[in-house]
Design a protein around this motif. Structure first.
Motif, PDB file in Angstrom:
ATOM      1  N   ASP A   9       0.822  -1.216   0.000  1.00  0.00           N
ATOM      2  CA  ASP A   9       0.000   0.000   0.000  1.00  0.00           C
ATOM      3  C   ASP A   9       0.856   1.267   0.000  1.00  0.00           C
ATOM      4  OD1 ASP A   9       0.579  -0.764   2.957  1.00  0.00           O
ATOM      5  OD2 ASP A   9       0.069   1.365   2.996  1.00  0.00           O
ATOM      6  N   THR A  44      -2.607   2.167   9.554  1.00  0.00           N
ATOM      7  CA  THR A  44      -3.744   1.758  10.386  1.00  0.00           C
ATOM      8  C   THR A  44      -3.487   1.820  11.894  1.00  0.00           C
ATOM      9  OG1 THR A  44      -3.143  -0.592  10.315  1.00  0.00           O
ATOM     10  CG2 THR A  44      -4.576   0.218   8.559  1.00  0.00           C
ATOM     11  N   ASP A 220       9.457  -2.484   7.547  1.00  0.00           N
ATOM     12  CA  ASP A 220       9.535  -2.100   6.135  1.00  0.00           C
ATOM     13  C   ASP A 220      10.907  -1.519   5.806  1.00  0.00           C
ATOM     14  OD1 ASP A 220       6.910  -2.899   5.992  1.00  0.00           O
ATOM     15  OD2 ASP A 220       6.121  -0.894   6.306  1.00  0.00           O
TER      16      ASP A 220
HETATM   17  O1  PXL Z   1       4.178  -2.420   7.608  1.00  0.00           O
HETATM   18  C1  PXL Z   1       3.469  -1.626   8.348  1.00  0.00           C
HETATM   19  C2  PXL Z   1       2.179  -1.179   7.729  1.00  0.00           C
HETATM   20  C3  PXL Z   1       2.055  -1.022   6.363  1.00  0.00           C
HETATM   21  N1  PXL Z   1       0.909  -0.603   5.789  1.00  0.00           N
HETATM   22  C4  PXL Z   1      -0.170  -0.315   6.548  1.00  0.00           C
HETATM   23  C5  PXL Z   1      -0.111  -0.462   7.925  1.00  0.00           C
HETATM   24  C6  PXL Z   1       1.084  -0.905   8.535  1.00  0.00           C
HETATM   25  C7  PXL Z   1       1.171  -1.070   9.985  1.00  0.00           C
HETATM   26  O2  PXL Z   1       0.309  -0.810  10.731  1.00  0.00           O
HETATM   27  O3  PXL Z   1      -1.173  -0.173   8.669  1.00  0.00           O
HETATM   28  C8  PXL Z   1      -1.426   0.167   5.896  1.00  0.00           C
END
Ligand code: PXL
Length: 280
Positions: A9, A44, A220
């Motif tokens: 995302d 999130t 990440d």
């Molecule tokens: O890798 C963490 C991450 C990536 N993308 C979204 C997230 C989170 C961690 O909460 O909510 C949308």
């Protein structure tokens, strides 16, 4: 120039997923293509966020790349939001994997014993069965590994090397050629990675001093760096050590910034250090 495609995302603010992968991979001298799977205003862990699902873009983008002869040296997946996305990503692997294409899967969906908002244990099992099963390398944390395997989750200080090796065997059993657990602590004051090369049966590990702070997006930062380092020709163990050292440096620098965010690390400030680590 080598080319990675990262599938995850875009959290527009939040320092995770693609806003981490793009700058880190680019800084390492590797082209970073992307398939944005959703657009969120923030990730999130915030109290509220917008979420626009882009599942319907995955197949057309994939087909366009096929039509245009676009090829990738690595496919790197992170946060994926639905069962349907798991199936589409699995199909993407089949359609785009060449003889030398590395498939690197970070099953980003949980930490500290709990799944992120919106995920279920069934989704975690599917991440293992549908996506991790086709990977060359996967790098879950202990929480993610336990959920994918339906295994008991144990906290830092309450597990030993036997537990870590059992999880790794389970992960390899899913089909992943090499499995790496992140956030492993076997001694007080230490934290690092512990891996299993399923092809040779050998275990390996790398530890740093434990920095007592938790930020979102560090997984990440770690995964993006590891893939970037692999495409710079580093062997896996060295690539993981570079990723661990850079992630720790980013966390320490963030703590040192009086005005730092709660939601992500200031990895940007340590990019010169990262480049030194990979000899650039
Ligand atoms: O890798 C963490 C991450 C990536 N993308 C979204 C997230 C989170 C961690 O909460 O909510 C949308």
């Amino acid at each position: 120039m080598k080319r990675i495609v990262s599938i995850q995302d875009i959290s527009c603010v939040g320092k995770c997923s693609l806003t981490v992968a793009l700058p880190i991979i680019s800084a390492m001298g590797v082209e970073c293509g992307l398939v944005p799977t959703a657009v969120l205003s923030v990730h999130t862990a915030f109290d509220s966020f917008t979420f626009d699902d882009l599942t319907d873009q995955i197949e057309p983008i994939s087909k366009s790349w096929k039509d245009n002869g676009v090829k990738f040296d690595a496919i790197y997946t992170g946060y994926l939001g639905s069962f349907e996305q798991l199936e589409l990503v699995s199909r993407f692997f089949d359609d785009h994997k060449g003889d030398d294409t590395l498939i690197f899967v970070d099953p980003a969906m949980a930490d500290n014993g709990a799944l992120y908002k919106g995920f279920t244990p069934e989704f975690a099992r599917a991440m293992g069965a549908v996506v991790c099963s086709k990977a060359d390398i996967i790098d879950p944390n202990i929480t993610e590994a336990a959920f994918m395997l339906g295994a008991e989750y144990r906290e830092e200080g309450s597990y030993d090397e036997g537990y870590v090796r059992e999880l790794l065997q389970g992960l390899h059993g899913l089909g992943a050629k090499k499995a790496v657990l992140t956030g492993v602590s076997l001694k007080e004051g230490e934290c690092g990675v512990y891996g299993l090369d399923g092809e040779t049966g050998e275990y390996f590990s790398y530890f740093n001093e434990l920095v007592d702070a938790r930020f979102h997006g560090t997984g990440d930062v770690f995964s993006s760096t590891a893939v970037g380092a692999l495409l710079n020709g580093l062997p896996l163990e060295r690539a993981l050590a570079v990723a661990a050292d850079y992630t720790v440096a980013s966390i320490k620098t963030t703590i040192g910034h009086a005005d730092h965010n709660w939601y992500g690390v200031d990895f940007e400030a340590e990019i010169p250090y990262l480049l030194k680590l990979i000899g650039k």
